[in-house]
Design a protein around this motif. Structure first.
Motif, PDB file in Angstrom:
ATOM      1  N   MET A  34      75.800  32.645  67.762  1.00 40.57           N
ATOM      2  CA  MET A  34      74.454  32.153  68.073  1.00 40.57           C
ATOM      3  C   MET A  34      73.922  32.806  69.341  1.00 40.57           C
ATOM      4  O   MET A  34      74.683  33.088  70.272  1.00 40.57           O
ATOM      5  N   SER A  35      72.612  32.999  69.355  1.00 41.22           N
ATOM      6  CA  SER A  35      71.954  33.609  70.509  1.00 41.22           C
ATOM      7  C   SER A  35      70.669  32.865  70.841  1.00 41.22           C
ATOM      8  O   SER A  35      70.026  32.270  69.970  1.00 41.22           O
ATOM      9  N   THR A  36      70.313  32.917  72.109  1.00 45.91           N
ATOM     10  CA  THR A  36      68.962  32.548  72.527  1.00 45.91           C
ATOM     11  C   THR A  36      68.036  33.700  72.176  1.00 45.91           C
ATOM     12  O   THR A  36      68.405  34.875  72.305  1.00 45.91           O
ATOM     13  N   PHE A  37      66.825  33.393  71.739  1.00 48.06           N
ATOM     14  CA  PHE A  37      65.835  34.427  71.427  1.00 48.06           C
ATOM     15  C   PHE A  37      64.482  33.904  71.902  1.00 48.06           C
ATOM     16  O   PHE A  37      63.795  33.171  71.189  1.00 48.06           O
ATOM     17  N   LEU A  38      64.118  34.256  73.135  1.00 48.14           N
ATOM     18  CA  LEU A  38      62.880  33.780  73.735  1.00 48.14           C
ATOM     19  C   LEU A  38      61.801  34.845  73.573  1.00 48.14           C
ATOM     20  O   LEU A  38      62.012  36.002  73.938  1.00 48.14           O
ATOM     21  N   ILE A  39      60.677  34.448  73.024  1.00 41.61           N
ATOM     22  CA  ILE A  39      59.569  35.373  72.744  1.00 41.61           C
ATOM     23  C   ILE A  39      58.480  35.156  73.783  1.00 41.61           C
ATOM     24  O   ILE A  39      58.122  34.016  74.094  1.00 41.61           O
ATOM     25  N   GLU A  40      57.944  36.251  74.319  1.00 40.61           N
ATOM     26  CA  GLU A  40      56.886  36.160  75.326  1.00 40.61           C
ATOM     27  C   GLU A  40      55.799  37.178  75.036  1.00 40.61           C
ATOM     28  O   GLU A  40      56.082  38.336  74.695  1.00 40.61           O
ATOM     29  N   VAL A  41      54.548  36.753  75.159  1.00 42.64           N
ATOM     30  CA  VAL A  41      53.397  37.639  75.003  1.00 42.64           C
ATOM     31  C   VAL A  41      52.351  37.255  76.043  1.00 42.64           C
ATOM     32  O   VAL A  41      52.339  36.121  76.539  1.00 42.64           O
ATOM     33  N   THR A  42      51.455  38.180  76.346  1.00 42.23           N
ATOM     34  CA  THR A  42      50.335  37.821  77.217  1.00 42.23           C
ATOM     35  C   THR A  42      49.366  36.947  76.422  1.00 42.23           C
ATOM     36  O   THR A  42      49.378  36.911  75.193  1.00 42.23           O
ATOM     37  N   ASP A  43      48.516  36.264  77.150  1.00 43.20           N
ATOM     38  CA  ASP A  43      47.541  35.393  76.487  1.00 43.20           C
ATOM     39  C   ASP A  43      46.617  36.202  75.580  1.00 43.20           C
ATOM     40  O   ASP A  43      46.254  35.753  74.482  1.00 43.20           O
ATOM     41  N   GLU A  44      46.250  37.412  76.017  1.00 43.10           N
ATOM     42  CA  GLU A  44      45.366  38.256  75.210  1.00 43.10           C
ATOM     43  C   GLU A  44      46.042  38.660  73.902  1.00 43.10           C
ATOM     44  O   GLU A  44      45.419  38.634  72.829  1.00 43.10           O
ATOM     45  N   THR A  45      47.324  39.035  73.975  1.00 43.99           N
ATOM     46  CA  THR A  45      48.062  39.391  72.768  1.00 43.99           C
ATOM     47  C   THR A  45      48.207  38.187  71.845  1.00 43.99           C
ATOM     48  O   THR A  45      48.093  38.291  70.624  1.00 43.99           O
ATOM     49  N   TRP A  46      48.477  37.037  72.432  1.00 40.28           N
ATOM     50  CA  TRP A  46      48.622  35.805  71.664  1.00 40.28           C
ATOM     51  C   TRP A  46      47.373  35.513  70.845  1.00 40.28           C
ATOM     52  O   TRP A  46      47.443  35.184  69.657  1.00 40.28           O
ATOM     53  N   LYS A  47      46.219  35.686  71.477  1.00 40.83           N
ATOM     54  CA  LYS A  47      44.952  35.419  70.789  1.00 40.83           C
ATOM     55  C   LYS A  47      44.643  36.495  69.749  1.00 40.83           C
ATOM     56  O   LYS A  47      44.226  36.191  68.621  1.00 40.83           O
ATOM     57  N   ARG A  48      44.845  37.783  70.119  1.00 40.31           N
ATOM     58  CA  ARG A  48      44.547  38.864  69.167  1.00 40.31           C
ATOM     59  C   ARG A  48      45.427  38.773  67.923  1.00 40.31           C
ATOM     60  O   ARG A  48      45.002  39.119  66.821  1.00 40.31           O
ATOM     61  N   THR A  49      46.674  38.310  68.104  1.00 49.98           N
ATOM     62  CA  THR A  49      47.596  38.196  66.976  1.00 49.98           C
ATOM     63  C   THR A  49      47.223  37.033  66.068  1.00 49.98           C
ATOM     64  O   THR A  49      47.605  37.013  64.894  1.00 49.98           O
ATOM     65  N   GLY A  50      46.479  36.083  66.597  1.00 47.73           N
ATOM     66  CA  GLY A  50      46.092  34.920  65.806  1.00 47.73           C
ATOM     67  C   GLY A  50      47.089  33.778  65.869  1.00 47.73           C
ATOM     68  O   GLY A  50      47.081  32.891  65.014  1.00 47.73           O
ATOM     69  N   PHE A  51      47.939  33.798  66.895  1.00 45.67           N
ATOM     70  CA  PHE A  51      48.924  32.716  67.020  1.00 45.67           C
ATOM     71  C   PHE A  51      48.252  31.351  67.210  1.00 45.67           C
ATOM     72  O   PHE A  51      48.852  30.319  66.888  1.00 45.67           O
ATOM     73  N   ASP A  52      47.035  31.360  67.754  1.00 40.75           N
ATOM     74  CA  ASP A  52      46.324  30.091  67.926  1.00 40.75           C
ATOM     75  C   ASP A  52      45.943  29.464  66.591  1.00 40.75           C
ATOM     76  O   ASP A  52      45.608  28.278  66.524  1.00 40.75           O
ATOM     77  N   ARG A  53      46.034  30.250  65.499  1.00 42.48           N
ATOM     78  CA  ARG A  53      45.696  29.737  64.177  1.00 42.48           C
ATOM     79  C   ARG A  53      46.922  29.605  63.270  1.00 42.48           C
ATOM     80  O   ARG A  53      46.804  29.279  62.101  1.00 42.48           O
ATOM     81  N   MET A  54      48.107  29.898  63.832  1.00 43.40           N
ATOM     82  CA  MET A  54      49.343  29.815  63.057  1.00 43.40           C
ATOM     83  C   MET A  54      50.144  28.584  63.451  1.00 43.40           C
ATOM     84  O   MET A  54      50.090  28.120  64.593  1.00 43.40           O
ATOM     85  N   SER A  55      50.934  28.077  62.510  1.00 37.33           N
ATOM     86  CA  SER A  55      51.927  27.059  62.848  1.00 37.33           C
ATOM     87  C   SER A  55      53.054  27.742  63.614  1.00 37.33           C
ATOM     88  O   SER A  55      53.175  28.971  63.617  1.00 37.33           O
ATOM     89  N   ASN A  56      53.892  26.954  64.268  1.00 37.37           N
ATOM     90  CA  ASN A  56      55.022  27.532  64.989  1.00 37.37           C
ATOM     91  C   ASN A  56      55.955  28.275  64.042  1.00 37.37           C
ATOM     92  O   ASN A  56      56.500  29.331  64.391  1.00 37.37           O
ATOM     93  N   ASP A  57      56.160  27.744  62.841  1.00 41.19           N
ATOM     94  CA  ASP A  57      57.019  28.418  61.876  1.00 41.19           C
ATOM     95  C   ASP A  57      56.412  29.755  61.449  1.00 41.19           C
ATOM     96  O   ASP A  57      57.124  30.765  61.352  1.00 41.19           O
ATOM     97  N   GLU A  58      55.108  29.782  61.213  1.00 44.37           N
ATOM     98  CA  GLU A  58      54.443  31.043  60.850  1.00 44.37           C
ATOM     99  C   GLU A  58      54.558  32.057  61.991  1.00 44.37           C
ATOM    100  O   GLU A  58      54.758  33.253  61.747  1.00 44.37           O
ATOM    101  N   ALA A  59      54.459  31.577  63.223  1.00 41.58           N
ATOM    102  CA  ALA A  59      54.587  32.476  64.377  1.00 41.58           C
ATOM    103  C   ALA A  59      55.984  33.084  64.434  1.00 41.58           C
ATOM    104  O   ALA A  59      56.138  34.285  64.703  1.00 41.58           O
ATOM    105  N   MET A  60      57.006  32.288  64.161  1.00 46.06           N
ATOM    106  CA  MET A  60      58.374  32.812  64.185  1.00 46.06           C
ATOM    107  C   MET A  60      58.590  33.828  63.066  1.00 46.06           C
ATOM    108  O   MET A  60      59.266  34.840  63.263  1.00 46.06           O
ATOM    109  N   ARG A  61      58.018  33.583  61.893  1.00 48.77           N
ATOM    110  CA  ARG A  61      58.162  34.545  60.788  1.00 48.77           C
ATOM    111  C   ARG A  61      57.454  35.861  61.150  1.00 48.77           C
ATOM    112  O   ARG A  61      57.949  36.948  60.831  1.00 48.77           O
ATOM    113  N   HIS A  62      56.321  35.772  61.826  1.00 50.23           N
ATOM    114  CA  HIS A  62      55.632  36.979  62.271  1.00 50.23           C
ATOM    115  C   HIS A  62      56.500  37.747  63.259  1.00 50.23           C
ATOM    116  O   HIS A  62      56.631  38.983  63.168  1.00 50.23           O
ATOM    117  N   CYS A  63      57.126  37.032  64.191  1.00 45.38           N
ATOM    118  CA  CYS A  63      57.952  37.689  65.206  1.00 45.38           C
ATOM    119  C   CYS A  63      59.222  38.286  64.607  1.00 45.38           C
ATOM    120  O   CYS A  63      59.758  39.272  65.138  1.00 45.38           O
TER     121      CYS A  63
END
Length: 384
Positions: free
Chosen positions: A196-225
């Motif tokens: 098992m590993s820790t896997f911490l994801i980080e993006v800038t706020d601008e990247t977060w918005k451009r990617t559409g994470f504000d419109r995704m569920s957390n599970d959808e965000a993890m599948r994208h990552c």
């Protein structure tokens, strides 16, 4: 002395252990709102330097925890698919729940009482305590309800992060950066068990918005990552444990206590995860406060004042370095595209201002030589 501790995290548990061994007559109770068998997050990482501090300050606890840790002797920076190993950066990691479980057993053997599934919502519930230790995390209600008394300031930083895990057992502590069509994605990842590993994801706020994470569920965000970090994950999934997008709070308290109430650990001052020192700082808080009580012969007002005197100088240096590191990550959308892999790894190593070129040469001569070949002017810098 009657001591009530709010929060059964590393700070409160370590302080309970130290104080009970200092004087077995202390009546110590830890109040933990969560159950014994669950916690948030995945792994906890320690640098070799942090383990050296633990060995020096509490060798008994060091010997107790060390056999349960995964360890490695270097660091890897992945820059758009190019890996740069960096020597001289030893680390060890352990699952957060495993570490807490070991600490629970450790303090209970000493005679400390832990009350799980017990939420303290008012200091009045702890009437009669000689000392109340608020070790209840970065969102501490004790601190937030007494911001004026603690002279609290809070700066919510713009980057978004999500603390996840993976079944991919990474060889080293690694930082992976990938340019995408919407911006740079960063993952901080390391194994804490063989599987098992820790896997911490980080993006800038601008990247977060451009990617559409504000419109995704957390599970959808993890599948994208998983697609972004497919090279690193090797087909393994990203896993959740109450994982969601957060912003890091930079919290400072001009005063660390009032009356018989004192802050410790993340409640006192979270340290940005990018330097891997949060748990170390919490446990060093415990050491300093215990030493303050030892010096003052359990005089609570004197000990709480002495705690700040003992702890502030070293703590402030680490906290300042953590904040400089945090701001470096806030610039990654600009840094990753404009630097090659060697330049970027070197910039990472020197990001806090605490490591000079001479120190890079000492830690990893190959990285220093590779950077010198591209930037010979560094050899003319003072101290090079």
């Amino acid at each position: 002395m009657k001591i009530d501790i709010i929060g059964a995290g590393p700070a409160g548990l370590h302080f309970a252990s130290l104080m009970k061994r200092l004087n077995p007559r202390h009546e110590i109770t830890i109040h933990e709102r969560g159950p014994r068998s669950a916690t948030w997050g995945f792994g906890v990482v320690f640098s070799d330097q942090a383990l050296d501090f633990l060995r020096t300050d509490d060798n008994e606890l060091f010997e107790y925890l060390r056999p349960h840790m995964e360890s490695w002797s270097d660091l890897t920076i992945n820059h758009n698919g190019t890996s740069v190993p960096i020597a001289g950066n030893g680390y060890a990691a352990i699952g957060r729940l495993q570490m807490l479980s070991l600490l629970y057993q450790h303090v209970e053997r000493l005679g400390v009482t832990i009350r799980f599934d017990t939420e303290i919502t008012s200091l009045a519930q702890l009437k009669g305590a000689d000392l109340i230790l608020a070790a209840n995390g970065a969102s501490s209600w004790v601190r937030e309800e007494n911001r004026d008394k603690f002279a609290t300031t809070t700066d919510i930083r713009p980057n978004k992060f999500m603390w996840c895990g993976s079944t991919m057992p990474f060889d080293t502590l690694s930082l992976s950066f990938h340019e995408t069509g919407t911006g740079v994605f960063c993952a901080h990842h390391y194994r804490y068990t063989p599987a098992m590993s820790t896997f911490l994801i980080e993006v800038t706020d601008e990247t977060w918005k451009r990617t559409g994470f504000d419109r995704m569920s957390n599970d959808e965000a993890m599948r994208h990552c998983e697609k972004v970090f497919a090279r690193e994950l090797g087909g393994h999934p990203i896993l959740s444990n109450n994982s969601y997008w957060r912003n890091f709070p930079v919290i400072w308290n001009g005063r660390w206590h009032f009356d018989n109430v004192v802050l410790m650990g993340d409640a006192l001052r979270p340290a940005h995860f990018s330097i891997g020192s949060g748990t170390r700082m919490a446990m060093l808080d415990a050491v300093a406060l215990c030493n303050a009580f030892r010096e003052t012969d359990d005089d609570v007002p004197a000990a709480l004042a002495r705690f700040r005197e003992l702890r502030m100088p070293v703590m402030k240096k680490i906290w300042d370095a953590a904040n400089r590191s945090m701001r470096w990550y806030e610039e990654m959308d600009k840094l990753v595209p404009t630097q090659n892999a060697i330049e970027f790894a070197y910039d990472y190593m020197t990001r806090t201002g605490r490591i000079s070129h001479a120190k890079v040469r000492e830690i990893d001569p190959r990285l220093a030589a590779a950077y010198e070949s591209q930037h010979p002017e560094v050899l003319d810098a003072p101290g090079a």
